[in-house]
Design a protein around this motif. Sequence first.
Motif, PDB file in Angstrom:
ATOM      1  N   SER A  51       0.691  -1.284   0.142  1.00 55.48           N
ATOM      2  CA  SER A  51      -0.277  -0.072   0.345  1.00 55.48           C
ATOM      3  C   SER A  51       0.538   1.137   0.166  1.00 55.48           C
ATOM      4  N   GLU A  52       1.931   1.813   0.529  1.00 53.27           N
ATOM      5  CA  GLU A  52       2.905   2.432   0.394  1.00 53.27           C
ATOM      6  C   GLU A  52       4.172   2.202  -0.306  1.00 53.27           C
ATOM      7  N   LEU A  53       4.584   1.608  -1.405  1.00 53.06           N
ATOM      8  CA  LEU A  53       5.456   1.672  -2.235  1.00 53.06           C
ATOM      9  C   LEU A  53       5.404   2.947  -3.266  1.00 53.06           C
ATOM     10  N   PRO A  54       5.961   3.450  -3.558  1.00 53.54           N
ATOM     11  CA  PRO A  54       6.332   4.955  -4.398  1.00 53.54           C
ATOM     12  C   PRO A  54       6.682   4.633  -5.497  1.00 53.54           C
ATOM     13  N   ARG A  55       5.604   5.308  -6.686  1.00 54.58           N
ATOM     14  CA  ARG A  55       6.157   4.693  -8.164  1.00 54.58           C
ATOM     15  C   ARG A  55       5.882   5.805  -8.234  1.00 54.58           C
ATOM     16  N   GLY A  56       6.564   5.824  -9.502  1.00 51.13           N
ATOM     17  CA  GLY A  56       6.742   6.937 -10.833  1.00 51.13           C
ATOM     18  C   GLY A  56       5.783   7.723 -11.326  1.00 51.13           C
ATOM     19  N   SER A  57       6.216   8.582 -12.653  1.00 53.86           N
ATOM     20  CA  SER A  57       4.328   8.790 -13.251  1.00 53.86           C
ATOM     21  C   SER A  57       3.970   8.179 -14.426  1.00 53.86           C
ATOM     22  N   GLU A  58       5.285   6.804 -14.668  1.00 52.05           N
ATOM     23  CA  GLU A  58       5.464   6.379 -15.525  1.00 52.05           C
ATOM     24  C   GLU A  58       4.090   5.318 -15.698  1.00 52.05           C
ATOM     25  N   SER A  59       3.525   4.859 -16.735  1.00 47.98           N
ATOM     26  CA  SER A  59       1.951   4.500 -17.242  1.00 47.98           C
ATOM     27  C   SER A  59       2.146   3.244 -16.143  1.00 47.98           C
ATOM     28  N   THR A  60       3.251   2.612 -16.309  1.00 47.01           N
ATOM     29  CA  THR A  60       3.544   1.052 -15.807  1.00 47.01           C
ATOM     30  C   THR A  60       4.565   0.984 -15.095  1.00 47.01           C
ATOM     31  N   CYS A  61       4.229   0.407 -13.582  1.00 47.19           N
ATOM     32  CA  CYS A  61       5.427   0.012 -13.126  1.00 47.19           C
ATOM     33  C   CYS A  61       5.764  -1.284 -12.209  1.00 47.19           C
ATOM     34  N   LYS A  62       7.458  -1.369 -12.340  1.00 47.28           N
ATOM     35  CA  LYS A  62       7.667  -3.125 -12.926  1.00 47.28           C
ATOM     36  C   LYS A  62       7.670  -3.581 -11.823  1.00 47.28           C
ATOM     37  N   VAL A  63       7.816  -4.394 -11.457  1.00 50.38           N
ATOM     38  CA  VAL A  63       8.082  -4.663 -10.209  1.00 50.38           C
ATOM     39  C   VAL A  63       8.988  -6.651  -9.829  1.00 50.38           C
ATOM     40  N   LEU A  64       9.930  -6.459  -9.415  1.00 54.88           N
ATOM     41  CA  LEU A  64      10.205  -8.337  -9.172  1.00 54.88           C
ATOM     42  C   LEU A  64       9.851  -9.051  -8.238  1.00 54.88           C
ATOM     43  N   TYR A  65       8.940  -9.987  -7.724  1.00 52.56           N
ATOM     44  CA  TYR A  65       9.226 -10.437  -6.235  1.00 52.56           C
ATOM     45  C   TYR A  65       9.190 -11.844  -6.136  1.00 52.56           C
ATOM     46  N   PRO A  66      10.893 -11.986  -5.670  1.00 49.06           N
ATOM     47  CA  PRO A  66      11.589 -13.025  -5.312  1.00 49.06           C
ATOM     48  C   PRO A  66      11.067 -13.877  -3.778  1.00 49.06           C
ATOM     49  N   ALA A  67      10.044 -14.773  -3.876  1.00 49.14           N
ATOM     50  CA  ALA A  67       9.975 -15.381  -2.939  1.00 49.14           C
ATOM     51  C   ALA A  67       9.647 -17.069  -2.471  1.00 49.14           C
ATOM     52  N   SER A  68       9.448 -17.175  -1.285  1.00 45.52           N
ATOM     53  CA  SER A  68       8.922 -18.372  -0.488  1.00 45.52           C
ATOM     54  C   SER A  68       7.867 -18.993  -1.384  1.00 45.52           C
ATOM     55  N   ALA A  69       7.390 -20.051  -2.200  1.00 45.25           N
ATOM     56  CA  ALA A  69       7.000 -20.680  -2.668  1.00 45.25           C
ATOM     57  C   ALA A  69       5.734 -20.396  -2.012  1.00 45.25           C
ATOM     58  N   LYS A  70       5.525 -20.659  -0.692  1.00 45.06           N
ATOM     59  CA  LYS A  70       4.885 -20.722   0.681  1.00 45.06           C
ATOM     60  C   LYS A  70       4.790 -19.445   1.060  1.00 45.06           C
ATOM     61  N   ALA A  71       4.825 -18.245   0.242  1.00 51.24           N
ATOM     62  CA  ALA A  71       4.538 -17.298   1.145  1.00 51.24           C
ATOM     63  C   ALA A  71       3.314 -16.619   0.550  1.00 51.24           C
ATOM     64  N   SER A  72       2.223 -15.628   1.438  1.00 56.84           N
ATOM     65  CA  SER A  72       0.659 -15.230   0.750  1.00 56.84           C
ATOM     66  C   SER A  72       0.951 -14.517  -0.282  1.00 56.84           C
ATOM     67  N   HIS A  73      -0.040 -13.774  -0.711  1.00 56.58           N
ATOM     68  CA  HIS A  73      -0.577 -13.221  -1.470  1.00 56.58           C
ATOM     69  C   HIS A  73      -0.699 -12.173  -1.606  1.00 56.58           C
ATOM     70  N   GLU A  74      -0.734 -11.806  -0.110  1.00 51.14           N
ATOM     71  CA  GLU A  74      -0.764 -10.401  -0.081  1.00 51.14           C
ATOM     72  C   GLU A  74      -0.105  -9.627  -0.379  1.00 51.14           C
ATOM     73  N   ILE A  75       0.600  -9.399  -1.493  1.00 53.84           N
ATOM     74  CA  ILE A  75       1.945  -8.199  -1.994  1.00 53.84           C
ATOM     75  C   ILE A  75       0.962  -8.100  -3.372  1.00 53.84           C
TER      76      ILE A  75
END
Length: 321
Positions: free
Chosen positions: A167-191
Motif C-alpha cells: 500500500s505504501e510502495l512509491p511509484r513514478g509517473s510512468e504508466s506502468t511500474c514493473k516489480v520483481l517479487y522473489p519469494a518463498s513458494a509458500k509466501a502468501s499473496h498479500e503483496i
Amino acid sequence: MRDAAMAFSSSLALPSPSPPSGTFRARPAGRIRTGAAGRFQACSLPSPPPDVVVTRERGKSAKLIAALEKHNIQSLELPLIEHVDGPDTDRLPDVLRNDKFDWIIITSPEAAAVFLKGWMAAGSPKVRVAVVGAGTARVFDEVSQLDHQSLEVAFSPSKAMGKILASELPRGSESTCKVLYPASAKASHEIRTSCIVCIYDVFPPNAEEGLSDRGFYVTRLNTYTTVPVEDVEPLTLKLAISAPVVAVASPSALKAWLKLISKANNWDNSIACIGETTGSAAKKLGLKSVYYPTTPGLEGWVESILEALRVHRQLKEAPKC
C-alpha cells in the motif's frame, strides 16, 4: 485453556522471570545435529529444563538465544524447518539480466540471501530494492556499502508487513511500474492482493483489473521454499514439549511444530511469534495462548516470550481451588 493472545508495543518493558534461588545458571542452548536423514539429535541438552524452544533453521537463532540469556532464560534449539531451492531459483539470474524492474520486493532475510546469489550470478545489474523489516535490510548492508551504485535499498514500509509495503510502495509517473517479487513458494499473496497485479504463473495481465488500482505489475518468482523437520530424537522432543513457550518465526515453522506434537496429549503451552502474520496464523490454527508484538523484530519477539513466561508462572503459582 486460557486465551492469552496478545499484541503489545515493542517499547513495553516487561519483568523477566526470576529463576529459583541458587539453582539456575544460564547455559548455552542445546545444539541439534543431523543424524539419519532428516532426524535431529541434541548434542548437549540444557540443564535445567528449557524455558523456551527456539525453532528457526539451524544457524539463525544465535541472536535470539543471546537476548534471552540476558534475562536468564534457558533455550532449547530445535530447528523445525529448512530452506531449499524453489522452482524458479535457476530462472532468477536470467530474469535480472533480460528485464528491467522499477522495484525488487524482498520480504524476508532468506529471500534476500537467495536474491543476492542470483543477482551476483546475473552480473550485479543495477536494481532498486524495497525491503520488509530491519532484519531483511541488514542482509543487504555489506553489498550496498561495497557497490551502492548497483544495488540501492531505497524503501521500507512504516510497518514490517507485506500488505503495508504494497500500500505504501512509491511509484513514478510512468504508466506502468514493473516489480520483481522473489519469494518463498509458500509466501502468501498479500503483496498481490493489495492492489497489485501478479502476471507470472498466476494471472494473465488483464484478469485482475480490480487489483490494479495502483498500476503495478509484478513478476513473482518462487526462488526458495521450506520443508519441515519430520523426525526429532525422542528425548529432545520430550524436553521441547515440556517447555512453557515455543518461539516461532513463520507459519511454516508453526505447522511443523503442530505436526511434531500431534500425538502429544493435551499440549496447551504458549506460542510466541515474531510478528502479527505468524500470530494470526497460530490463532487460525486454533491455538489460544498466542503472543506477538505489534512490530515484528527481535526486541518485540523477546518481549513476547517474556510475557508468555510471566503469565505461565502466574498461572502455575495461582492457588488451586
